[in-house]
Design an enzyme around this catalytic site. Structure first.
Site, PDB file in Angstrom:
ATOM      1  N   SER A 190      33.769  18.237 -11.411  1.00 31.69           N
ATOM      2  CA  SER A 190      34.791  17.499 -12.156  1.00 31.69           C
ATOM      3  C   SER A 190      35.761  18.456 -12.816  1.00 31.69           C
ATOM      4  CB  SER A 190      34.087  16.667 -13.236  1.00 31.69           C
ATOM      5  OG  SER A 190      35.017  16.214 -14.180  1.00 31.69           O
ATOM      6  N   TYR A 235      27.666  15.384 -20.666  1.00 30.93           N
ATOM      7  CA  TYR A 235      28.051  15.146 -19.273  1.00 30.93           C
ATOM      8  C   TYR A 235      28.771  16.378 -18.714  1.00 30.93           C
ATOM      9  CZ  TYR A 235      30.792  13.606 -15.267  1.00 30.93           C
ATOM     10  OH  TYR A 235      31.374  13.537 -14.021  1.00 30.93           O
ATOM     11  N   LYS A 247      27.796  19.298 -15.597  1.00 30.20           N
ATOM     12  CA  LYS A 247      28.610  19.727 -14.437  1.00 30.20           C
ATOM     13  C   LYS A 247      28.760  21.245 -14.431  1.00 30.20           C
ATOM     14  CE  LYS A 247      29.396  15.753 -12.529  1.00 30.20           C
ATOM     15  NZ  LYS A 247      28.720  15.384 -11.301  1.00 30.20           N
TER      16      LYS A 247
HETATM   17  P1  NAD Z   1      29.001   5.917  -9.718  1.00 31.60           P
HETATM   18  O1  NAD Z   1      28.189   5.718 -10.938  1.00 31.60           O
HETATM   19  O2  NAD Z   1      29.819   4.800  -9.221  1.00 31.60           O
HETATM   20  O3  NAD Z   1      28.070   6.414  -8.517  1.00 31.60           O
HETATM   21  C1  NAD Z   1      26.925   7.191  -8.715  1.00 31.60           C
HETATM   22  C2  NAD Z   1      25.799   6.541  -7.922  1.00 31.60           C
HETATM   23  O4  NAD Z   1      24.620   7.340  -8.108  1.00 31.60           O
HETATM   24  C3  NAD Z   1      25.476   5.145  -8.404  1.00 31.60           C
HETATM   25  O5  NAD Z   1      25.433   4.249  -7.298  1.00 31.60           O
HETATM   26  C4  NAD Z   1      24.108   5.271  -9.066  1.00 31.60           C
HETATM   27  O6  NAD Z   1      23.338   4.099  -8.916  1.00 31.60           O
HETATM   28  C5  NAD Z   1      23.531   6.457  -8.350  1.00 31.60           C
HETATM   29  N1  NAD Z   1      22.557   7.240  -9.125  1.00 31.60           N
HETATM   30  C6  NAD Z   1      22.640   7.644 -10.411  1.00 31.60           C
HETATM   31  N2  NAD Z   1      21.548   8.335 -10.751  1.00 31.60           N
HETATM   32  C7  NAD Z   1      20.754   8.373  -9.660  1.00 31.60           C
HETATM   33  C8  NAD Z   1      19.491   8.948  -9.385  1.00 31.60           C
HETATM   34  N3  NAD Z   1      18.812   9.623 -10.319  1.00 31.60           N
HETATM   35  N4  NAD Z   1      18.962   8.810  -8.153  1.00 31.60           N
HETATM   36  C9  NAD Z   1      19.630   8.111  -7.194  1.00 31.60           C
HETATM   37  N5  NAD Z   1      20.824   7.552  -7.398  1.00 31.60           N
HETATM   38  C10 NAD Z   1      21.385   7.675  -8.613  1.00 31.60           C
HETATM   39  O7  NAD Z   1      29.888   7.208  -9.988  1.00 31.60           O
HETATM   40  P2  NAD Z   1      31.106   7.783  -9.149  1.00 31.60           P
HETATM   41  O8  NAD Z   1      32.345   7.549  -9.940  1.00 31.60           O
HETATM   42  O9  NAD Z   1      31.064   7.343  -7.756  1.00 31.60           O
HETATM   43  O10 NAD Z   1      30.790   9.331  -9.259  1.00 31.60           O
HETATM   44  C11 NAD Z   1      30.140  10.052  -8.239  1.00 31.60           C
HETATM   45  C12 NAD Z   1      30.037  11.508  -8.639  1.00 31.60           C
HETATM   46  O11 NAD Z   1      31.332  12.021  -8.922  1.00 31.60           O
HETATM   47  C13 NAD Z   1      29.209  11.756  -9.899  1.00 31.60           C
HETATM   48  O12 NAD Z   1      28.485  12.955  -9.725  1.00 31.60           O
HETATM   49  C14 NAD Z   1      30.246  11.934 -10.976  1.00 31.60           C
HETATM   50  O13 NAD Z   1      29.777  12.735 -12.040  1.00 31.60           O
HETATM   51  C15 NAD Z   1      31.340  12.640 -10.191  1.00 31.60           C
HETATM   52  N6  NAD Z   1      32.666  12.476 -10.794  1.00 31.60           N
HETATM   53  C16 NAD Z   1      33.148  11.221 -11.022  1.00 31.60           C
HETATM   54  C17 NAD Z   1      34.383  11.062 -11.625  1.00 31.60           C
HETATM   55  C18 NAD Z   1      34.923   9.684 -11.932  1.00 31.60           C
HETATM   56  O14 NAD Z   1      35.780   9.556 -12.803  1.00 31.60           O
HETATM   57  N7  NAD Z   1      34.486   8.636 -11.256  1.00 31.60           N
HETATM   58  C19 NAD Z   1      35.148  12.186 -11.968  1.00 31.60           C
HETATM   59  C20 NAD Z   1      34.634  13.463 -11.690  1.00 31.60           C
HETATM   60  C21 NAD Z   1      33.386  13.599 -11.098  1.00 31.60           C
END
Ligand code: NAD
Ligand code: UDP
Length: 336
Positions: free
Chosen positions: A124, A149, A153
């Site tokens: 991120s 959080y 990362k």
């Molecule tokens: P999201 O919450 O929609 O998707 C994450 C998925 O992981 C979910 O379906 C959840 O059920 C699953 N999950 C969580 N913990 C788990 C575990 N222990 N075992 C198995 N499954 C698990 O989030 P997203 O927005 O799709 O983000 C995906 C990745 O991108 C994450 O690592 C997040 O930190 C990173 N990210 C997201 C953003 C954002 O703004 N959306 C920005 C930067 C980085």
């Protein structure tokens, strides 16, 4: 390729699975459905005509992972699974370190045992902290996290860089996402977080749906053109396509690489709100409120490295296209 996609039922993961399937890859999804639901699988199938393998399970469960690696010849892992709510991470640090850091360690151990050494990791822009100047560039030193959080990362990036040093045959791609927004143009997939959202776009959606009374614009006294915070909003389909490009590159590149996935341009809160109002025809009730603790004024990417090394750039990330796709998702999926 057979790709293990952790968190593949989530917002970014589901869009990436669609692009993987459409490019002829075979995603195998591992997700505990903590922040997603089974309907996503049907929606992926409706869009692509193919239903990916889905295992409901936790990345912290070594047995589940070993079973997946034994059952499928997995060529690479795209690791999305994590907890991601900044404010919640301040309240529940242990849960965040456990899911994000322990979960990644267990995954890496299972990969090592199975002889799978190719990984694309969701990082991120938060790792740039408040010390660096925009546009953020991959070779800047990482900053100081202002919440657990962000710390997870930074820690995971460090762990993965150490892994690549110790194991020269590992191939790791760290992708630093800026602000993912938008929805699949079919209207069948989009961002639908469980619980109270933290990020601007899902909050805008809740206000448009009448599920939240008003939008609080947190800060209008920043040193930005209209005083509101500036972010680099990237369409989730562009982001998904970035993963395919990163995958193509990482399989032939031992070591650990870092790429920003953003548009290179900043948009203010007010500009995004206005674009949403235009796309939806809805006037969003809103007022100005104090700054959110820990927020920075501006965040946007230098995207030269991704263009040069991955041959990737954002193509669907105009404020107009983003808001039209979000609005279609809200209306078509009967989420209004
Ligand atoms: P999201 O919450 O929609 O998707 C994450 C998925 O992981 C979910 O379906 C959840 O059920 C699953 N999950 C969580 N913990 C788990 C575990 N222990 N075992 C198995 N499954 C698990 O989030 P997203 O927005 O799709 O983000 C995906 C990745 O991108 C994450 O690592 C997040 O930190 C990173 N990210 C997201 C953003 C954002 O703004 N959306 C920005 C930067 C980085
Ligand atoms: N923001 C806002 N009201 C909200 C949530 C966010 O005005 O209810 C602003 C926030 O101050 C920032 C921008 O919207 O300038 C993007 O916030 P988000 O949490 O989506 O992303 P991040 O700050 O983590 O990059």
């Amino acid at each position: 390729m057979n790709i293990l996609v952790t968190g593949g039922m989530g917002y970014i993961g589901s869009h990436t699975c669609v692009e993987l399937l459409q490019a002829g890859h075979t995603p195998i999804i591992l997700d505990n459905l903590y922040n997603s639901n089974l309907a996503v699988l049907d929606n992926i199938a409706e869009i692509t005509g193919k239903t990916p393998v889905f295992v409901q399970g936790d990345i912290r469960c070594r047995e589940t992972l070993d079973g997946l690696f034994a059952q499928h010849k997995i060529d690479a892992v795209i690791h999305f699974a994590a907890l991601k709510a900044v404010a919640e991470s301040v309240q529940k640090p242990l849960e965040y370190y456990d899911c994000n850091v322990t979960g990644t360690l267990v995954l890496l151990q299972a990969m090592q045992a199975a002889g799978c050494n190719t990984l694309v990791f969701s990082s991120s822009a938060t790792v740039y902290g408040s010390e660096n100047q925009v546009p953020f560039c991959e070779d800047m030193p990482v900053g100081t996290a202002t919440n657990p959080y962000g710390s997870t990362k930074i820690m995971m990036e460090r762990i993965l860089q150490d892994m690549a040093v110790a194991n020269p045959d590992w191939k790791i791609s760290l992708l630093r996402y800026f602000n993912p927004v938008g929805a699949h143009p079919s209207g069948k997939l989009g961002e639908d977080p469980n619980g109270i959202p933290n990020n601007l776009m899902p909050i805008i959606c809740r206000v448009a749906q009448g599920k939240m009374e008003e939008l609080l614009i947190t800060g209008n006294d920043y040193d930005t053109p209209d005083g509101t915070g500036v972010r680099d909003y990237i369409h989730v389909v562009d982001l998904a396509l970035g993963h395919l490009k990163a995958l193509d590159k990482v399989v032939q590149t031992p070591g650990c690489s870092i790429h920003n996935l953003g548009t290179g341009k900043g948009l203010s809160v007010l500009e995004l709100v206005q674009a949403f109002e235009k796309a939806s025809g809805i006037t969003l009730p809103r007022r100005f409120a104090p700054r959110r603790p820990g927020d920075i004024a501006e965040s946007y990417a230098n995207v030269d490295r991704a263009a040069r090394e991955l041959g990737w750039q954002a193509k669907h990330s105009s404020a107009e296209e983003i808001c039209q796709d979000v609005w279609r998702f809200l209306t078509k999926s009967n989420k209004r």
